[in-house]
Design a protein around this motif. Sequence first.
Motif, PDB file in Angstrom:
ATOM      1  N   GLN A  97       0.822  -1.209   0.000  1.00 46.44           N
ATOM      2  CA  GLN A  97       0.000   0.000   0.000  1.00 46.44           C
ATOM      3  C   GLN A  97       0.855   1.257   0.000  1.00 46.44           C
ATOM      4  O   GLN A  97       0.514   2.256  -0.631  1.00 46.44           O
ATOM      5  CB  GLN A  97      -0.923  -0.001   1.225  1.00 46.44           C
ATOM      6  CG  GLN A  97      -1.913   1.155   1.259  1.00 46.44           C
ATOM      7  CD  GLN A  97      -2.886   1.035   2.420  1.00 46.44           C
ATOM      8  OE1 GLN A  97      -2.807   0.101   3.213  1.00 46.44           O
ATOM      9  NE2 GLN A  97      -3.795   1.984   2.518  1.00 46.44           N
TER      10      GLN A  97
ATOM     11  N   GLN B  71      -3.773  -2.876  -6.319  1.00 47.81           N
ATOM     12  CA  GLN B  71      -3.009  -3.362  -5.177  1.00 47.81           C
ATOM     13  C   GLN B  71      -3.153  -4.865  -4.949  1.00 47.81           C
ATOM     14  O   GLN B  71      -2.165  -5.525  -4.607  1.00 47.81           O
ATOM     15  CB  GLN B  71      -3.391  -2.591  -3.920  1.00 47.81           C
ATOM     16  CG  GLN B  71      -2.831  -1.178  -3.896  1.00 47.81           C
ATOM     17  CD  GLN B  71      -3.152  -0.434  -2.618  1.00 47.81           C
ATOM     18  OE1 GLN B  71      -3.716  -0.996  -1.686  1.00 47.81           O
ATOM     19  NE2 GLN B  71      -2.799   0.842  -2.578  1.00 47.81           N
TER      20      GLN B  71
ATOM     21  N   THR C 187      -0.021  -7.260  -4.631  1.00 47.78           N
ATOM     22  CA  THR C 187       0.130  -8.057  -3.407  1.00 47.78           C
ATOM     23  C   THR C 187       0.376  -9.519  -3.731  1.00 47.78           C
ATOM     24  O   THR C 187       1.220 -10.177  -3.104  1.00 47.78           O
ATOM     25  CB  THR C 187      -1.125  -7.917  -2.527  1.00 47.78           C
ATOM     26  OG1 THR C 187      -1.324  -6.539  -2.194  1.00 47.78           O
ATOM     27  CG2 THR C 187      -0.974  -8.729  -1.244  1.00 47.78           C
TER      28      THR C 187
END
Length: 508
Positions: free
Chosen positions: A367, A377, A381
């Motif tokens: 983030q 994101q 991730t």
Amino acid sequence: MWCYDCSISRGDAATNLDVVPGDGTSGGKNSGISTIPVDLGLKEAKLKKSNSKKGDEFEAMDPKTYSSPTHELLKMKVETGRGPMSNETFRALIKSTTMRDTKLQDPELVVEQVDLNGDLRRWSCTRCCLEEADSERCDRSLWSWALRFLCFLVLCTLSFITMVAVLGNQVGDELTIEVHQEWVGTPDNLVDALRAECVDLQRQATAFIGAIEEYNRQQGFRQVTFTTRERQKQASAMYLPSTGPARVVVVHGRRQHGLSSSAQTAGYLLRLMGISSLIITDLTSVRENVSDWLADELTILGAWDYVVADPDSLLGGAVNPQEVGLIGFDFGGFSVQRAFAQEPQIPAILLDGVVHNFKVLMNAKVQEVFELVPGLQPLFTSQVQSRCELNLQKRVDEVSSLADDFAQRSTANKSYIGMMRSSEDAVIPDGATQAAELRLSAQSLPSDSILLDWTTTFSGPKSDACWEQRALHLSRTQEYQTQLCAFFSRALEVRVNCTAVGFALDAL
């Protein structure tokens, strides 16, 4: 050789063309049309071409070789009722029949196929509103731009995939990758103690490091080796003796060393309290996988066993396990917590920089790095997690949370936890969430387990390089010593006046 394009009137051709079998006989099934003679009704041995400028002559053919010519092919009609066969269709029929080594198909079927294929036109999106020539030009332009757009789309897709892979791998390496580094110095000559600090902070802390070196020269130290738990590997450590029976194992942070300023400061402040310390020299030298800092708890447990039992009689004898605690820095503190969860006899742990849930840490790092693209994101991730698992050689979900491990810890013994952290900590993003996760996990322990929860700001130099540091032991040394002394004096039941042990800090 048969000629169908000679200067013969259409009426004559219609009455004089015939299909002759390849074997020279009339009728029956053929393997193909070999020759179609032209009969102009001449019986002479030779005839002259009527429209030839040079007067070329053709020899008459043996009438026994060929059958009477007919013009049935030219009279055939397609079932759809489109009329007589055109010259183009007829030529295509002859070509398809003579060029392939196949049996002649049904004439009506062949004519239909050829005729339909001949009339088939390319699909056009502008034919209904433009003339044929303009429509073709417009179609070519549209197809050209469509091809360019598809190429651009493919290029953008490949670029995006490359960006996700490169940036995701970079963040994953930052969280996990380590290399074995040689550090120079000894506790009484800390050459590399400030290696990771900025220049301004080094200048500010030079006098303090000199005080530590002088104290170690006066009080002495000892290099020892111990065996890790389970793996039975040899590891090295520096033992800094003091006057009391209590002892603490000091675990350096990730990409750090036992000679780093943080580990040496902790050892020095503990000695001032009358607590001996065992500083693990280098965790990376014991690992099977250099980057697998998640497995350091076995080395820490081996060091704790050595301090408790003193098998080599170098530490002053065995002591009560309830008098031996742990202190860990940032990622080393994560392994300290794992050791604490696995060994119920460890009475207390102190964490400088809190890493409690690795997956939460990983998400916070993603983030922070990709805050400008929040919608992507989850994709980043996933890539970061894959890279971390590759470097660690284990699944992140298996080691991410310590809540279950804390719940299995026996409550029969003391279980004290202390936390010290900087609110500007750039190494551990979102430290508040990590601290909250630790408090939540500690709910399975006795209610008074959290003895220390100290959060402060970094008061060192404000340059860009130094602002990323969170070295509270150098920027707020006096407060740091007070908090450390207050925690271990209660957790290990050490009788000491914490306000009277800071005499060596006058050098600051």
